[in-house]
Design a protein around this motif. Sequence first.
Motif, PDB file in Angstrom:
ATOM      1  N   ALA A 230      36.089  -4.208 -35.777  1.00 45.50           N
ATOM      2  CA  ALA A 230      36.083  -3.933 -34.746  1.00 45.50           C
ATOM      3  C   ALA A 230      37.503  -4.699 -34.154  1.00 45.50           C
ATOM      4  CB  ALA A 230      35.345  -3.922 -33.619  1.00 45.50           C
ATOM      5  N   ALA A 231      37.927  -6.440 -34.305  1.00 41.25           N
ATOM      6  CA  ALA A 231      38.574  -6.910 -34.217  1.00 41.25           C
ATOM      7  C   ALA A 231      40.009  -7.030 -35.059  1.00 41.25           C
ATOM      8  CB  ALA A 231      38.135  -8.219 -34.354  1.00 41.25           C
ATOM      9  N   ARG A 232      39.365  -6.562 -35.788  1.00 44.58           N
ATOM     10  CA  ARG A 232      40.775  -6.159 -36.886  1.00 44.58           C
ATOM     11  C   ARG A 232      41.380  -4.600 -36.717  1.00 44.58           C
ATOM     12  NH1 ARG A 232      36.730  -6.012 -42.064  1.00 44.58           N
ATOM     13  NH2 ARG A 232      37.263  -3.884 -41.537  1.00 44.58           N
ATOM     14  N   GLY A 233      40.890  -3.370 -36.033  1.00 47.48           N
ATOM     15  CA  GLY A 233      41.407  -2.654 -35.531  1.00 47.48           C
ATOM     16  C   GLY A 233      41.690  -2.811 -34.205  1.00 47.48           C
ATOM     17  N   GLY A 234      41.978  -3.997 -33.381  1.00 45.96           N
ATOM     18  CA  GLY A 234      42.564  -4.304 -32.190  1.00 45.96           C
ATOM     19  C   GLY A 234      41.602  -4.297 -31.161  1.00 45.96           C
ATOM     20  N   ALA A 235      40.173  -4.275 -31.251  1.00 52.48           N
ATOM     21  CA  ALA A 235      39.588  -4.896 -30.210  1.00 52.48           C
ATOM     22  C   ALA A 235      38.906  -5.791 -29.885  1.00 52.48           C
ATOM     23  CB  ALA A 235      37.595  -3.905 -30.347  1.00 52.48           C
ATOM     24  N   ASN A 236      38.860  -6.260 -28.286  1.00 47.57           N
ATOM     25  CA  ASN A 236      39.311  -8.170 -28.071  1.00 47.57           C
ATOM     26  C   ASN A 236      37.079  -8.195 -27.994  1.00 47.57           C
ATOM     27  OD1 ASN A 236      38.873 -10.393 -26.872  1.00 47.57           O
ATOM     28  ND2 ASN A 236      40.372  -9.296 -25.186  1.00 47.57           N
ATOM     29  N   VAL A 237      37.613  -8.832 -28.975  1.00 44.04           N
ATOM     30  CA  VAL A 237      36.118  -9.401 -30.334  1.00 44.04           C
ATOM     31  C   VAL A 237      36.240 -10.968 -29.501  1.00 44.04           C
ATOM     32  CG1 VAL A 237      35.160  -9.463 -31.619  1.00 44.04           C
ATOM     33  CG2 VAL A 237      35.639  -7.709 -31.557  1.00 44.04           C
ATOM     34  N   ARG A 238      34.920 -11.122 -29.003  1.00 45.18           N
ATOM     35  CA  ARG A 238      35.291 -13.030 -28.380  1.00 45.18           C
ATOM     36  C   ARG A 238      33.343 -12.661 -28.760  1.00 45.18           C
ATOM     37  NH1 ARG A 238      37.249 -13.817 -22.345  1.00 45.18           N
ATOM     38  NH2 ARG A 238      34.840 -12.376 -22.183  1.00 45.18           N
ATOM     39  N   VAL A 239      33.646 -13.844 -29.422  1.00 45.93           N
ATOM     40  CA  VAL A 239      31.756 -14.362 -29.906  1.00 45.93           C
ATOM     41  C   VAL A 239      31.382 -15.482 -29.751  1.00 45.93           C
ATOM     42  CG1 VAL A 239      30.104 -14.784 -31.852  1.00 45.93           C
ATOM     43  CG2 VAL A 239      31.640 -12.740 -31.909  1.00 45.93           C
ATOM     44  N   LEU A 240      30.406 -16.294 -28.951  1.00 47.61           N
ATOM     45  CA  LEU A 240      30.036 -17.492 -28.646  1.00 47.61           C
ATOM     46  C   LEU A 240      28.659 -17.601 -29.379  1.00 47.61           C
ATOM     47  CD1 LEU A 240      30.563 -19.806 -27.123  1.00 47.61           C
ATOM     48  CD2 LEU A 240      29.320 -18.815 -24.944  1.00 47.61           C
ATOM     49  N   ILE A 241      28.174 -19.061 -29.999  1.00 47.88           N
ATOM     50  CA  ILE A 241      27.649 -19.183 -31.029  1.00 47.88           C
ATOM     51  C   ILE A 241      26.821 -20.482 -30.666  1.00 47.88           C
ATOM     52  CG2 ILE A 241      27.719 -16.847 -32.283  1.00 47.88           C
ATOM     53  CD1 ILE A 241      28.278 -19.362 -34.240  1.00 47.88           C
ATOM     54  N   ASP A 242      25.202 -20.550 -30.705  1.00 43.21           N
ATOM     55  CA  ASP A 242      24.798 -21.984 -30.763  1.00 43.21           C
ATOM     56  C   ASP A 242      25.122 -22.548 -31.761  1.00 43.21           C
ATOM     57  OD1 ASP A 242      22.194 -24.007 -30.072  1.00 43.21           O
ATOM     58  OD2 ASP A 242      22.897 -23.333 -31.935  1.00 43.21           O
ATOM     59  N   SER A 243      25.789 -24.399 -31.499  1.00 45.07           N
ATOM     60  CA  SER A 243      26.483 -24.494 -33.113  1.00 45.07           C
ATOM     61  C   SER A 243      24.858 -25.316 -33.665  1.00 45.07           C
ATOM     62  CB  SER A 243      26.888 -26.408 -32.575  1.00 45.07           C
ATOM     63  OG  SER A 243      26.108 -26.498 -30.887  1.00 45.07           O
ATOM     64  N   GLY A 244      23.983 -24.670 -33.828  1.00 43.22           N
ATOM     65  CA  GLY A 244      22.830 -25.797 -34.503  1.00 43.22           C
ATOM     66  C   GLY A 244      23.063 -27.025 -34.464  1.00 43.22           C
ATOM     67  N   ARG A 245      22.147 -27.308 -35.759  1.00 43.93           N
ATOM     68  CA  ARG A 245      21.510 -28.988 -35.126  1.00 43.93           C
ATOM     69  C   ARG A 245      20.915 -29.398 -36.526  1.00 43.93           C
ATOM     70  NH1 ARG A 245      19.495 -25.235 -33.048  1.00 43.93           N
ATOM     71  NH2 ARG A 245      20.586 -25.952 -30.740  1.00 43.93           N
ATOM     72  N   LEU A 246      20.801 -30.911 -36.775  1.00 43.13           N
ATOM     73  CA  LEU A 246      20.459 -31.259 -37.524  1.00 43.13           C
ATOM     74  C   LEU A 246      18.788 -31.596 -36.894  1.00 43.13           C
ATOM     75  CD1 LEU A 246      22.351 -34.621 -39.199  1.00 43.13           C
ATOM     76  CD2 LEU A 246      20.777 -32.628 -39.828  1.00 43.13           C
ATOM     77  N   GLN A 247      17.687 -30.609 -37.256  1.00 47.66           N
ATOM     78  CA  GLN A 247      16.358 -30.993 -37.401  1.00 47.66           C
ATOM     79  C   GLN A 247      15.015 -31.615 -38.014  1.00 47.66           C
ATOM     80  OE1 GLN A 247      15.471 -26.952 -35.752  1.00 47.66           O
ATOM     81  NE2 GLN A 247      12.859 -27.172 -35.215  1.00 47.66           N
ATOM     82  N   ALA A 248      14.355 -32.655 -37.354  1.00 43.82           N
ATOM     83  CA  ALA A 248      13.180 -33.085 -37.871  1.00 43.82           C
ATOM     84  C   ALA A 248      12.227 -32.317 -38.431  1.00 43.82           C
ATOM     85  CB  ALA A 248      12.399 -34.033 -37.203  1.00 43.82           C
ATOM     86  N   ASP A 249      12.191 -32.821 -39.781  1.00 41.69           N
ATOM     87  CA  ASP A 249      11.311 -32.099 -40.339  1.00 41.69           C
ATOM     88  C   ASP A 249      10.532 -32.718 -41.390  1.00 41.69           C
ATOM     89  OD1 ASP A 249      10.200 -30.021 -41.977  1.00 41.69           O
ATOM     90  OD2 ASP A 249      11.522 -29.309 -43.712  1.00 41.69           O
ATOM     91  N   GLY A 250       9.166 -33.110 -40.903  1.00 41.51           N
ATOM     92  CA  GLY A 250       8.204 -33.680 -41.395  1.00 41.51           C
ATOM     93  C   GLY A 250       9.699 -35.565 -41.758  1.00 41.51           C
ATOM     94  N   GLU A 251       9.849 -35.794 -42.399  1.00 42.66           N
ATOM     95  CA  GLU A 251      10.401 -37.391 -42.677  1.00 42.66           C
ATOM     96  C   GLU A 251      12.003 -37.086 -43.455  1.00 42.66           C
ATOM     97  OE1 GLU A 251       8.967 -39.615 -46.112  1.00 42.66           O
ATOM     98  OE2 GLU A 251       7.553 -39.981 -45.154  1.00 42.66           O
ATOM     99  N   ASN A 252      12.213 -35.981 -42.900  1.00 41.31           N
ATOM    100  CA  ASN A 252      13.537 -35.067 -43.473  1.00 41.31           C
ATOM    101  C   ASN A 252      14.283 -34.532 -42.103  1.00 41.31           C
ATOM    102  OD1 ASN A 252      13.209 -35.743 -46.590  1.00 41.31           O
ATOM    103  ND2 ASN A 252      12.343 -33.863 -46.713  1.00 41.31           N
ATOM    104  N   LEU A 253      15.382 -34.227 -42.426  1.00 44.26           N
ATOM    105  CA  LEU A 253      16.689 -33.696 -41.218  1.00 44.26           C
ATOM    106  C   LEU A 253      16.788 -32.361 -42.307  1.00 44.26           C
ATOM    107  CD1 LEU A 253      18.045 -36.319 -39.984  1.00 44.26           C
ATOM    108  CD2 LEU A 253      16.712 -35.475 -39.136  1.00 44.26           C
TER     109      LEU A 253
END
Length: 754
Positions: A230-253
């Motif tokens: 859609a964006a290549r064809g000329g549509a005004n495409v705007r995307v906003l996404i959560d940035s993610g995170r380092l998440q505790a997983d036991g002793e790891n991230l």
Amino acid sequence: METRNVGKTPLPPVLTAAARRSLAAHSGKAELVNGPLDLYITTSGKPLGADPNFVDTMETASLPEAMAEVARDLNEAGADLPALKLQRKNLRSELKEARDGPLKDQARLHVTLQETQEQLQAVERAKRQNQWSALAGKEKISSTFENYFTTGRHPVKEMGEVLKVAHELADPNSGRRLKGNSIEVLTRGEVWQKKMELMEQAASSPKGARVDAEYFELSSPDALEKLSRAARGGANVRVLIDSGRLQADGENLDASSLANRLSTVKSLENGSRGQAGVQFFANQEVLGSRGDLMHRKLLRVNDTVLFGGMNANSGSGENVDNGMTMQGPAARNQAEGFQRDLDRSAGRDVQQIFGSQLKDLREKENVTVSTLGLLSLLEASGTQTQKPGKRYPERVESAMESAAFQGVKAQDLANIPDSDKDGKITDADAKAFLVKGHGSVQLTERGREFLAGGLEAAVERMNGKERQEKLQAGELPSDKKVGTDTVAVGDTSAERTAMLLHTIDTAEKRIDVSAFVVSEEVARALVEKKDRSGPDFQVRVVLDPGMYGYGGTPNEVGYRYLEDHGVPVKWAVLDRSNPEHDRKVHAKLMVTDKMMLTGSTNFSSKALRANWELSDVVYFGEDEKSKDKQDELSQDFSRLWDREAMSINTRAIAERKYAEEPAGPEKDLLIDRERGRNIRGFLRGIENYERAIGSRVQDEVSTRPELQFNLEQHVAQGESRGYALLDLIGEEKMQAMRTETPAYQKLLAMSETP
């Protein structure tokens, strides 16, 4: 006045002599001046601080005066809270350490812990009752709101805003109620199919099209390809996404979500040839904590907004989820909210988006990614976009080839296991690990730098002048009235909480809940409503059975509370389309005879108060279209309740097991622990069944070539792969496969045990 005992909690240290004399004078009971005093509450949650009979002789007019004095004294006792909280913490540690010791000692500690908890609750409730009196003033407010506040932890200041919003929601003529909308209710696979349909609409007719997408997770190759086209064809495409995170997983991230987000950004950039406007949500600046999420799920294509709880990952479309399309004033409102979120995030630097996470990523060695996270890193290293329609093994092979062309190998980024045990880590080992599709692996120093540097570079590109111009405000959807539906939009925490309580409070006949999470405070609100609405009022709840790594579930406390208070509650038991993909009840849906509440907001404290969420209420009218919506939702819930969910009476099973034990603290402790084991055992049984049925479904595909051919045709038309496959097999065949599965029979036996 009806009263209910909530525990024998001696309060001599709490109530002053003056308060005792006040109670004695108002009740005509001199014995209240001295001696132990048990804490009682009314069904509305007001503390009485005396035995239930004294209200019989107390004049109603004098009750508030006496209760205010009791509440003040309990509030003054708040100075004891730190000591009580420390005592509770120490008792929990002692009880944990005593697990292998004599049962008698464990029971003694357990009783002391319960008493301490009750004392804490008594003081805290009295304090909050005092705060409630100040909040409510002389206004008569439903006990749904009072009980939610006085028994919970909602901030006082925000609760004032909740009450204000709730008052506006209750007014049919309030501006909160946006009238004149056209709403289409979507359930299950319909949500995914409509998402693909709208994206394809923009991709096929891109000139002048406006596309806004705001998602917690957006990684489906099909979705990314359509947005890019859609964006290549000329549509005004705007995307906003959560940035993610380092998440505790036991002793790891665990850095999988960071890798996933980087892959999404690179895929959109490559696929759109830089024509799509892509932005990370400024999680650190807006939310302040790496653990809080930008959890919204919204797609706007021209004048239509698709909204609900479904993410845009490949597996999302297989979940039991809900959503809606809307046109009219509510669509305009949602688009305005999207622009506000963009403005909060556009131009922000790495620190404002990620905080210290990229520093941790570089400096800490215990950083891991899942197989999908590692695959995302490989895909982010290439210059090609993900191609839709590929089977997972083909996707792995393509990603490895593309990455190798850029000089990147999986074994350079992560400590790949030596699957063939030949003492060397080769491409074959990497492919075997990735195709397996589950498990995790530690990132190498190069892998950690690759991810951190990639995210920094992505933010730098986002902040370029040309990219920022693509994020600027433009034409909004039309706010012309196009239908008869009335909608309220919940943007802030206070608005979402008010909508939840408003939905519960206004129900007259029934409340049906299908939910990924239900916390104890929401369970209490449902129970309070049921208790005061009479025996004919119906509440039914279906919960997702997802488990933590150690085998527990976020829904255990809510399940127990509902079970203990007579509310019918079940665990979802869903057929899988393959053994490794966990289909979920991912809905956040509450349907009453008056309205439906849905959106991205789980029914938990974190979702209501900490995350960046979005909720909608749709009010039901008397017209045929509105009744059709009610019927569709009712039929879908009945299918879930009758055919895809089971309950287990944990208390009855535990009490039967220990029926011969003498009454006392030891028996109570044994029953309490057995209930937890029953829940965890039942959930393991559900997982065993779901894996087994997933294997049977795959066996069916392997023996019926026409299934695979037909499946690809349905997926090409925008259907979810999982739903399409299960539908092609057919309900009759699926039911036969269920009943033939030993794990299903075991679940039935556990469910039917009295």
